[in-house]
Design an enzyme around this catalytic site. Structure first.
Site, PDB file in Angstrom:
ATOM      1  N   GLY A  46       0.803  -1.113   0.124  1.00  0.00           N
ATOM      2  CA  GLY A  46       0.082  -0.099  -0.095  1.00  0.00           C
ATOM      3  C   GLY A  46       0.699   1.240  -0.103  1.00  0.00           C
ATOM      4  CD  GLN A  51       3.522   5.835   2.591  1.00  0.00           C
ATOM      5  OE1 GLN A  51       2.458   5.162   2.096  1.00  0.00           O
ATOM      6  NE2 GLN A  51       4.538   5.099   3.016  1.00  0.00           N
ATOM      7  CB  CYS A  90       5.577   2.266   7.111  1.00  0.00           C
ATOM      8  SG  CYS A  90       5.064   3.619   6.314  1.00  0.00           S
ATOM      9  CG  LEU A  91       6.654   1.183   1.094  1.00  0.00           C
ATOM     10  CD1 LEU A  91       5.875   1.243  -0.436  1.00  0.00           C
ATOM     11  CD2 LEU A  91       7.726  -0.142   1.001  1.00  0.00           C
ATOM     12  CG  HIS A 132      -0.200   1.238   7.404  1.00  0.00           C
ATOM     13  ND1 HIS A 132       0.850   0.929   8.176  1.00  0.00           N
ATOM     14  CD2 HIS A 132       0.492   2.081   6.559  1.00  0.00           C
ATOM     15  CE1 HIS A 132       1.958   1.278   7.890  1.00  0.00           C
ATOM     16  NE2 HIS A 132       1.539   2.089   6.750  1.00  0.00           N
ATOM     17  CD  GLU A 133      -1.063   2.428   2.910  1.00  0.00           C
ATOM     18  OE1 GLU A 133      -0.612   3.694   2.654  1.00  0.00           O
ATOM     19  OE2 GLU A 133      -0.303   1.537   2.954  1.00  0.00           O
ATOM     20  CG  HIS A 136       0.529   6.648   5.597  1.00  0.00           C
ATOM     21  ND1 HIS A 136       1.568   7.144   6.256  1.00  0.00           N
ATOM     22  CD2 HIS A 136       0.638   5.519   5.380  1.00  0.00           C
ATOM     23  CE1 HIS A 136       2.607   6.363   6.142  1.00  0.00           C
ATOM     24  NE2 HIS A 136       1.901   5.261   5.700  1.00  0.00           N
TER      25      HIS A 136
HETATM   26 NI    NI Z   1       2.847   3.334   5.521  1.00  0.00          NI
END
Ligand code: NI
Length: 168
Positions: A46, A51, A90-91, A132-133, A136
Site C-alpha cells: 500500500g 508518501q 511502512c515504506l 494503515h493507509e 497516513h
Molecule cells: Ni505506511
C-alpha cells in the site's frame, strides 16, 4: 508513468493532514498511476499520496489477493470490528517493524479516479492495510499505535522466515 521518491520518517510532511480530492482529472489519474508504479517498485502492499510528497487523500493498495490494485480516493472507514495483532511496516520507515493492533474487519467507502463511490470490505491483512493507509492521510504512522517495536534480531528472524516462504 514514473517512479516517485518515497519520503521517509524525518520528513515532517508525513505528520500533516492530507486534503480532500475534489478534482477528478488527468492530473489525479497520473498521480494514481505513479503511486501504483512506485508501490510495486518498492514491493509494498500500500502507498498513500503523502508518501510521495502530495497532501491528497489518495491511496493505492495491492496485497496480492487478485483484487488489486485498488485506487482509494477520499477513503473513509464506515465500520470496524474485531481485533488483530500483528507485524506491520511502512515504506516510509524502512527497517522498522512493530506489533500493531488493528480491527480484524473493516468496511470502507472510497471514490475512484472518476469520482464514483465504491464500498469495500476487508479482513486480516487487507483490513490492516486499509487502516494503515487511511492513518497516513491524517498524519499518523504505525509507530504511534504500536504495542511493541521488533528488535533487529526479531526482524532478522522475520526476514529469514519470509525468504523461506513462511511469512505472510
Ligand atoms: Ni505506511
Amino acid at each position: 508513468m514514473a517512479i516517485r521518491k518515497i519520503v521517509t520518517e524525518e520528513d515532517p510532511i508525513l505528520r500533516k493532514k492530507s486534503r480532500t480530492v475534489d478534482k477528478f482529472n488527468d492530473k489525479l489519474a497520473m498521480i494514481l498511476d505513479d503511486m501504483k508504479e512506485t508501490m510495486y517498485h518498492a514491493e509494498g502492499v500500500g502507498l498513500a499520496a503523502v508518501q510521495v510528497g502530495l497532501l491528497r487523500r489518495a491511496v493505492v493498495v495491492d496485497i496480492g489477493d487478485g483484487e488489486g490494485p485498488l485506487e482509494l480516493v477520499n477513503p473513509e472507514i464506515v465500520e470496524a470490528d474485531g481485533e488483530q495483532e500483528g507485524q506491520e511496516g511502512c515504506l516510509s520507515l524502512p527497517n522498522k517493524w512493530a506489533i500493531v493492533k488493528r480491527p480484524l474487519h473493516v468496511k470502507i467507502k472510497a471514490q475512484d479516479r472518476h469520482g464514483r463511490w465504491h464500498s469495500y470490505e476487508a479482513e486480516g491483512l487487507k483490513a490492516r492495510c486499509f487502516c494503515h493507509e487511511i492513518d497516513h492521510l491524517d498524519g499518523h504512522l504505525f509507530t504511534d499505535r504500536m504495542t511493541k517495536m521488533l528488535t533487529q534480531e526479531e526482524l532478522r528472524r522475520l526476514q529469514e522466515e519470509r525468504r523461506n516462504g513462511k511469512g505472510d
